[in-house]
Structures are given as structure tokens and as C-alpha cells.
Design a protein around this motif. Structure first.
Motif, PDB file in Angstrom:
ATOM      1  N   ALA A   1     -15.321  48.662  47.962  1.00 45.67           N
ATOM      2  CA  ALA A   1     -15.298  48.135  49.328  1.00 45.67           C
ATOM      3  C   ALA A   1     -14.782  49.200  50.279  1.00 45.67           C
ATOM      4  O   ALA A   1     -13.573  49.451  50.372  1.00 45.67           O
ATOM      5  N   VAL A   2     -15.695  49.836  50.999  1.00 44.31           N
ATOM      6  CA  VAL A   2     -15.347  50.952  51.877  1.00 44.31           C
ATOM      7  C   VAL A   2     -14.286  50.553  52.889  1.00 44.31           C
ATOM      8  O   VAL A   2     -13.421  51.359  53.255  1.00 44.31           O
ATOM      9  N   LYS A   3     -14.318  49.299  53.346  1.00 40.58           N
ATOM     10  CA  LYS A   3     -13.365  48.838  54.345  1.00 40.58           C
ATOM     11  C   LYS A   3     -11.924  49.040  53.899  1.00 40.58           C
ATOM     12  O   LYS A   3     -11.026  49.179  54.725  1.00 40.58           O
ATOM     13  N   ALA A   4     -11.683  49.062  52.593  1.00 42.47           N
ATOM     14  CA  ALA A   4     -10.323  49.174  52.080  1.00 42.47           C
ATOM     15  C   ALA A   4      -9.726  50.551  52.320  1.00 42.47           C
ATOM     16  O   ALA A   4      -8.551  50.676  52.690  1.00 42.47           O
ATOM     17  N   THR A   5     -10.531  51.596  52.101  1.00 39.94           N
ATOM     18  CA  THR A   5     -10.051  52.978  52.242  1.00 39.94           C
ATOM     19  C   THR A   5     -11.215  53.866  52.659  1.00 39.94           C
ATOM     20  O   THR A   5     -11.823  54.553  51.828  1.00 39.94           O
ATOM     21  N   PRO A   6     -11.572  53.866  53.925  1.00 37.85           N
ATOM     22  CA  PRO A   6     -12.779  54.585  54.372  1.00 37.85           C
ATOM     23  C   PRO A   6     -12.532  56.078  54.581  1.00 37.85           C
ATOM     24  O   PRO A   6     -12.505  56.570  55.715  1.00 37.85           O
ATOM     25  N   ASN A   7     -12.365  56.780  53.486  1.00 35.37           N
ATOM     26  CA  ASN A   7     -12.162  58.232  53.557  1.00 35.37           C
ATOM     27  C   ASN A   7     -13.182  58.917  52.650  1.00 35.37           C
ATOM     28  O   ASN A   7     -13.300  58.547  51.475  1.00 35.37           O
ATOM     29  N   PRO A   8     -13.910  59.902  53.149  1.00 31.79           N
ATOM     30  CA  PRO A   8     -14.974  60.517  52.340  1.00 31.79           C
ATOM     31  C   PRO A   8     -14.477  61.173  51.062  1.00 31.79           C
ATOM     32  O   PRO A   8     -15.195  61.200  50.063  1.00 31.79           O
TER      33      PRO A   8
ATOM     34  N   SER B   1     -20.651  47.568  57.828  1.00 31.91           N
ATOM     35  CA  SER B   1     -20.931  47.946  59.213  1.00 31.91           C
ATOM     36  C   SER B   1     -21.792  49.200  59.248  1.00 31.91           C
ATOM     37  O   SER B   1     -21.959  49.900  58.245  1.00 31.91           O
ATOM     38  N   LEU B   2     -22.281  49.494  60.435  1.00 32.58           N
ATOM     39  CA  LEU B   2     -23.105  50.694  60.634  1.00 32.58           C
ATOM     40  C   LEU B   2     -22.331  51.955  60.281  1.00 32.58           C
ATOM     41  O   LEU B   2     -22.841  52.837  59.575  1.00 32.58           O
ATOM     42  N   THR B   3     -21.105  52.068  60.775  1.00 30.60           N
ATOM     43  CA  THR B   3     -20.363  53.301  60.530  1.00 30.60           C
ATOM     44  C   THR B   3     -19.999  53.461  59.061  1.00 30.60           C
ATOM     45  O   THR B   3     -19.948  54.590  58.549  1.00 30.60           O
ATOM     46  N   GLU B   4     -19.754  52.358  58.356  1.00 37.32           N
ATOM     47  CA  GLU B   4     -19.506  52.474  56.920  1.00 37.32           C
ATOM     48  C   GLU B   4     -20.764  52.926  56.187  1.00 37.32           C
ATOM     49  O   GLU B   4     -20.683  53.710  55.232  1.00 37.32           O
ATOM     50  N   LEU B   5     -21.920  52.460  56.634  1.00 37.21           N
ATOM     51  CA  LEU B   5     -23.180  52.941  56.068  1.00 37.21           C
ATOM     52  C   LEU B   5     -23.359  54.431  56.330  1.00 37.21           C
ATOM     53  O   LEU B   5     -23.760  55.189  55.438  1.00 37.21           O
ATOM     54  N   MET B   6     -23.065  54.865  57.547  1.00 38.78           N
ATOM     55  CA  MET B   6     -23.205  56.271  57.902  1.00 38.78           C
ATOM     56  C   MET B   6     -22.250  57.141  57.088  1.00 38.78           C
ATOM     57  O   MET B   6     -22.622  58.219  56.598  1.00 38.78           O
ATOM     58  N   LEU B   7     -21.005  56.684  56.949  1.00 40.37           N
ATOM     59  CA  LEU B   7     -20.023  57.419  56.152  1.00 40.37           C
ATOM     60  C   LEU B   7     -20.491  57.542  54.708  1.00 40.37           C
ATOM     61  O   LEU B   7     -20.413  58.623  54.105  1.00 40.37           O
ATOM     62  N   SER B   8     -21.006  56.460  54.160  1.00 40.77           N
ATOM     63  CA  SER B   8     -21.481  56.471  52.772  1.00 40.77           C
ATOM     64  C   SER B   8     -22.672  57.399  52.604  1.00 40.77           C
ATOM     65  O   SER B   8     -22.771  58.138  51.613  1.00 40.77           O
ATOM     66  N   GLU B   9     -23.573  57.386  53.584  1.00 44.56           N
ATOM     67  CA  GLU B   9     -24.722  58.290  53.541  1.00 44.56           C
ATOM     68  C   GLU B   9     -24.255  59.739  53.528  1.00 44.56           C
ATOM     69  O   GLU B   9     -24.774  60.568  52.753  1.00 44.56           O
ATOM     70  N   CYS B  10     -23.266  60.060  54.333  1.00 49.26           N
ATOM     71  CA  CYS B  10     -22.754  61.434  54.388  1.00 49.26           C
ATOM     72  C   CYS B  10     -22.097  61.850  53.079  1.00 49.26           C
ATOM     73  O   CYS B  10     -22.021  63.046  52.778  1.00 49.26           O
ATOM     74  N   CYS B  11     -21.636  60.877  52.303  1.00 45.40           N
ATOM     75  CA  CYS B  11     -21.018  61.172  51.009  1.00 45.40           C
ATOM     76  C   CYS B  11     -22.039  61.197  49.872  1.00 45.40           C
ATOM     77  O   CYS B  11     -21.656  61.337  48.705  1.00 45.40           O
ATOM     78  N   GLY B  12     -23.319  61.016  50.203  1.00 45.28           N
ATOM     79  CA  GLY B  12     -24.367  61.142  49.207  1.00 45.28           C
ATOM     80  C   GLY B  12     -24.832  59.840  48.585  1.00 45.28           C
ATOM     81  O   GLY B  12     -25.635  59.857  47.649  1.00 45.28           O
TER      82      GLY B  12
ATOM     83  N   ILE C   1     -25.767  51.421  47.299  1.00 46.39           N
ATOM     84  CA  ILE C   1     -25.134  50.800  48.460  1.00 46.39           C
ATOM     85  C   ILE C   1     -25.412  49.298  48.461  1.00 46.39           C
ATOM     86  O   ILE C   1     -26.568  48.878  48.357  1.00 46.39           O
ATOM     87  N   MET C   2     -24.368  48.512  48.593  1.00 41.77           N
ATOM     88  CA  MET C   2     -24.471  47.075  48.833  1.00 41.77           C
ATOM     89  C   MET C   2     -24.038  46.835  50.278  1.00 41.77           C
ATOM     90  O   MET C   2     -22.924  47.212  50.659  1.00 41.77           O
ATOM     91  N   PHE C   3     -24.926  46.231  51.071  1.00 42.24           N
ATOM     92  CA  PHE C   3     -24.599  45.966  52.468  1.00 42.24           C
ATOM     93  C   PHE C   3     -24.279  44.488  52.630  1.00 42.24           C
ATOM     94  O   PHE C   3     -25.164  43.639  52.625  1.00 42.24           O
ATOM     95  N   SER C   4     -22.985  44.174  52.737  1.00 45.52           N
ATOM     96  CA  SER C   4     -22.515  42.794  52.884  1.00 45.52           C
ATOM     97  C   SER C   4     -21.841  42.661  54.242  1.00 45.52           C
ATOM     98  O   SER C   4     -20.750  43.192  54.452  1.00 45.52           O
ATOM     99  N   SER C   5     -22.485  41.959  55.163  1.00 51.47           N
ATOM    100  CA  SER C   5     -21.945  41.839  56.508  1.00 51.47           C
ATOM    101  C   SER C   5     -22.107  40.412  56.995  1.00 51.47           C
ATOM    102  O   SER C   5     -22.666  39.560  56.303  1.00 51.47           O
ATOM    103  N   ASN C   6     -21.608  40.145  58.190  1.00 54.38           N
ATOM    104  CA  ASN C   6     -21.831  38.851  58.825  1.00 54.38           C
ATOM    105  C   ASN C   6     -21.925  39.063  60.323  1.00 54.38           C
ATOM    106  O   ASN C   6     -21.427  40.059  60.854  1.00 54.38           O
ATOM    107  N   VAL C   7     -22.591  38.147  61.010  1.00 59.09           N
ATOM    108  CA  VAL C   7     -22.875  38.298  62.454  1.00 59.09           C
ATOM    109  C   VAL C   7     -23.420  39.712  62.684  1.00 59.09           C
ATOM    110  O   VAL C   7     -22.905  40.478  63.497  1.00 59.09           O
ATOM    111  N   THR C   8     -24.461  40.054  61.947  1.00 58.30           N
ATOM    112  CA  THR C   8     -24.904  41.438  61.794  1.00 58.30           C
ATOM    113  C   THR C   8     -25.749  41.918  62.974  1.00 58.30           C
ATOM    114  O   THR C   8     -26.765  41.313  63.309  1.00 58.30           O
ATOM    115  N   PRO C   9     -25.376  43.043  63.613  1.00 55.64           N
ATOM    116  CA  PRO C   9     -26.195  43.620  64.683  1.00 55.64           C
ATOM    117  C   PRO C   9     -27.493  44.222  64.142  1.00 55.64           C
ATOM    118  O   PRO C   9     -27.578  44.598  62.968  1.00 55.64           O
ATOM    119  N   ASP C  10     -28.472  44.355  65.023  1.00 55.75           N
ATOM    120  CA  ASP C  10     -29.770  44.908  64.634  1.00 55.75           C
ATOM    121  C   ASP C  10     -29.633  46.280  63.991  1.00 55.75           C
ATOM    122  O   ASP C  10     -30.230  46.565  62.939  1.00 55.75           O
TER     123      ASP C  10
END
Length: 422
Positions: free
Chosen positions: A52-59, A76-87, A93-102
Motif C-alpha cells: 500500500a503506497v499510501k503507507a510509505t510513499p518513498n521511491p 491516486s494519480l500521483t501514487e500511480l505516477m510514483l510507482s511508474e517511475c519506480c518501474g 499495480i493494483m489501483f484501488s480508489s474511491n470517488v475516482t477522478p477521470d
């Protein structure tokens, strides 16, 4: 008693380059814990942990976990972006969100992530936005109260997340009609459980539901995601989770429910954050002041902006005074930060050794939901993050914020000129 993974000598050396407060993480402990998790679920060929990236979002932390075979759970978008940058990409990737923006859904689709839908209405929403992927997951909320051995663990009926029982059956039917071929199911029913029975009980609920859904809709389940909720013991001397007993409990439920239903090839996923990282992080802070009024107060250079949990939840975090680990705890203190809020306390009426100005305190179990919940109230600046590497050296993995960082988002030219151009 809880023992720090750092010594006073190590911290004194580190503070020559990086002043307190800071969060420090134990690479060796993180790796060993991840390996034990995989051993505990080695009976399942498709098992994967999605941290769960939200717990410790450090590359740097994410890359360590990637090397240990873990994927990432993003919300979230930024967690997806951070994960992409880490390869990370695709099924990592599991994308689990709520009230999700486009833009969040679009990024998840671009990366080929598993999308875990939180609500029945999101099926049409996602379809119109970017189409239904070949593999899709839905989050289940059984409602009511979740109990183990007549003990209430949490109250899913009050949670904003997930499909109802009837909705999830209809949801999978609709997703199949829209072209989805493979499916996953997910649920999170209780937070920070310290019980070897939580995951097995949750597994039985999800396994039974998956069999019912298969019978009623004909969908083929690719994975069942037990999500998070396996916690840690924050207070010393309390029972701890046994990940091997937990793994065997899930294994037993798997063999009893899924295998007879012809679903023995379903992969088991987890999305652990706290369990993976919390014990392997400390907040290091220095005693700066005393206050002698109706109580005895110890003032430190960290505050709730560095660790919100005690102020927000009244959560217990153990404290060690470095160099005084073997001294009697016969002084009662409130340990406080400098925010203009009375709940800015790391400990209340805590028995500790006699403390002196300049003492260094270790606040334990901050490796998850510690730094990540930080904020800038009172103009406080977020601290540095440091990795204690396996060879004993210390690596700066996030520098401390400066006033220039705080002012950087203002469109206020003279502040920008004064602080950012230095």
C-alpha cells in the motif's frame, strides 16, 4: 520491551549530517519481513503482495519491495505516477480508489494496472471513460459488523467503500457482458487487527462469495485480494501476529472452499502497508525544552506534523530514550511537540527514564502512516527520511523541507525572490 534498530552511537553520527527530527527505516528488517510473508503464502503459486503506497510513499522503499517481488497498491494519480517511475507496470499495480477522478482511471488504464472498482455506478463510468479492461476487480462490503469469536473487529456497514452483496453479483454479470474476461474480488473489513484469525475469516467470506458469484454469473476468478488489515502490536509485551499461522489459516480455507469448487488455481493477493513497514521505521527527535506546571512536559523538536497518529487517534507509540534503555522508568512525562494545539502530544503520562535536555528519543513503529500523513500546519516543515542500509550506512532518501518549499506554490513574487532564488 521494544528495542530500537539503531543505537545512540549510530544516531549521533547520523545527526552530524542530518539534524533531527527525521524518520529512519531499517532496510534489513523490511527485506526479511517481505521474505517471510512470501514464505507464509508459498503454497499459493500466484501469490503477490501489493504494498500500500499510501503507507510509505518513498521511491527508495518501493524499489526495495520491488526487488523482493512485491507489487504496489495505488489509490491516486500521483501514487500511480510514483510507482511508474519506480518501474512498476501492468499486473504489478493494483489501483484501488474511491470517488475516482477521470485522470486517475485514465492513468491506471495507460499503465495496464488491475482496476479495483469501488462502486456499482463506476462500471458505466469507467466504460464510457476508457472502456472495461480484460481483467477487472470489484470491492465487496458485506455491511453490518465484522466479528471474530463474538468480538467486534470493525463496522463495515458504516464504511463508504464497496459493493453490497446483490450489487456485486449484478456487477460481475454486467462486467462480463461488457467484455471483461477475468475477474478479481477484494474486501477490507477491519484495520490493524492483531489476530491470526482475521485473514482466514476474511478469506472464508471472500472464497464463499466467489464460489456463489461463479455459480450465478459464470465469471472466472483470476485472483482474490485479501487487502490489508493485518496489523502490528504498538505496545510492548502484547501478542503479535504470526504471519505463518495466518498463511496456514488462509491455506486451510482455500482447500476447504475453493479447491472443491474447481477454483484451486485462483491467486491470492494481499495489500499490506502497516504490517510491511511500520515496525521498521522510527521517528528520531531531540529534547529541547522542559515545562514544569501542573504536569511535567518534555518538549521535542518533532510535532504532530511529523507523526499524526497520537494526536489524531490517541494512538500509542512506544518511546525509547537512547542511551538510557536499561535505566528505570520512574519519571512521568507528557512528551509534546510545538504546535499550537493541545493534542500535539506523542505520549501522555508516560513512564520514562529521567530525561535531560539534548536526549535523543526514538518513537517506534512509524514506518507506515508516519511521514506519509505529515502536513504543514503552523508552517511546520516536513522532515527528512533516511534509510539505514544493510551494511550499516545511512542514506538520505528524502531531504527535509525548507521555507522555500513551503512558499513555492504561492504566486507571490517577492517571497519567491527572497527564498527560492537563494
Amino acid at each position: 520491551m521494544k528495542k530500537p534498530f539503531v543505537t545512540k552511537e549510530q544516531i549521533v553520527e547520523i545527526t552530524k549530517d542530518f539534524p533531527t527530527p527525521f524518520h529512519i527505516y531499517d532496510e534489513k528488517g523490511i527485506r526479511e519481513n517481505a521474505r517471510n510473508l512470501y514464505k507464509a503464502f508459498s503454497w499459493n503459486k500466484g501469490f503477490k503482495e501489493y504494498f500500500a503506497v499510501k503507507a510509505t510513499p518513498n521511491p527508495y522503499i518501493l524499489k526495495i519491495l520491488k526487488e523482493e517481488g512485491c507489487g504496489v497498491d495505488c489509490s491516486s494519480l500521483t501514487e500511480l505516477m510514483l510507482s511508474e517511475c519506480c518501474g512498476f507496470s501492468g499486473s504489478e499495480i493494483m489501483f484501488s480508489s474511491n470517488v475516482t477522478p477521470d485522470e486517475d482511471y485514465l492513468k491506471a488504464r495507460e499503465l495496464g494496472a488491475y482496476i479495483n472498482l469501488d462502486d456499482f455506478t463506476h462500471i458505466e463510468y469507467l466504460d464510457k471513460l476508457c472502456g472495461i479492461p480484460e481483467t477487472v476487480c470489484c470491492r465487496y462490503n458485506p455491511g453490518g459488523k465484522f466479528e471474530i469469536a463474538n468480538q467486534i473487529m470493525d463496522n463495515p456497514g458504516d464504511a463508504k467503500y464497496g459493493f453490497t452483496h446483490d450489487q456485486i453479483i449484478e456487477g460481475f454479470k454486467l462486467l462480463k457482458q461488457k467484455g471483461a474476461k477475468y475477474f478479481g474480488i477484494h474486501a477490507f473489513l477491519a484495520s490493524n487487527t492483531v489476530s491470526n484469525d482475521y485473514y482466514p475469516e476474511l478469506a472464508r467470506i471472500l472464497f464463499t462469495l466467489a464460489v456463489e458469484i461463479k455459480e450465478k454469473s459464470g465469471v472466472e476468478f483470476k485472483f482474490i485480494n485479501l487487502s490489508g488489515g493485518v496489523g502490528i502490536t504498538y505496545e510492548p509485551g502484547k501478542p503479535e501476529n504470526d504471519i505463518f499461522a495466518i498463511g496456514e489459516g488462509v491455506h486451510k480455507a482455500f482447500d476447504e472452499i475453493l479447491v472443491p469448487a474447481g477454483m484451486g488455481d485462483v491467486a491470492i493477493f494481499t495489500e499490506l502497508g502497516r504490517y510491511m513497514l511500520a515496525p521498521y521505521g522510527h521517528l528520531i527527535t531531540t529534547v529541547k525544552h522542559f515545562k514544569h506546571i501542573y504536569k511535567e512536559y518534555v518538549g521535542v523538536d518533532a510535532c504532530a506534523c511529523n507523526l499524526m497518529r497520537p494526536a489524531m487517534y490517541g494512538a500509542y507509540h512506544h518511546i525509547t530514550v537512547l542511551g538510557k534503555e536499561n535505566e528505570p522508568c520512574d519519571y512521568k512525562y507528557d512528551v509534546t511537540g510545538g504546535l499550537c494545539e493541545n493534542n500535539d502530544k506523542f505520549a501522555i503520562d508516560r513512564m520514562l527514564p529521567k530525561i535531560e535536555i539534548g536526549d535523543i528519543l526514538v518513537i517506534h513503529d512509524t514506518g507506515a502512516h508516519g511521514f506519509s500523513m505529515g502536513y504543514n500546519y503552523n508552517g511546520k516543515l516536513r522532515s527528512a527520511e533516511i534509510l539505514l542500509k544493510e551494511d550499516g550506512t545511512a542514506q538520505l532518501i528524502r531531504r527535509a523541507e525548507t521555507p522555500a518549499d513551503y512558499f513555492a506554490t504561492f504566486d507571490f513574487s517577492h517571497i519567491v525572490d527572497k527564498y527560492l532564488n537563494k
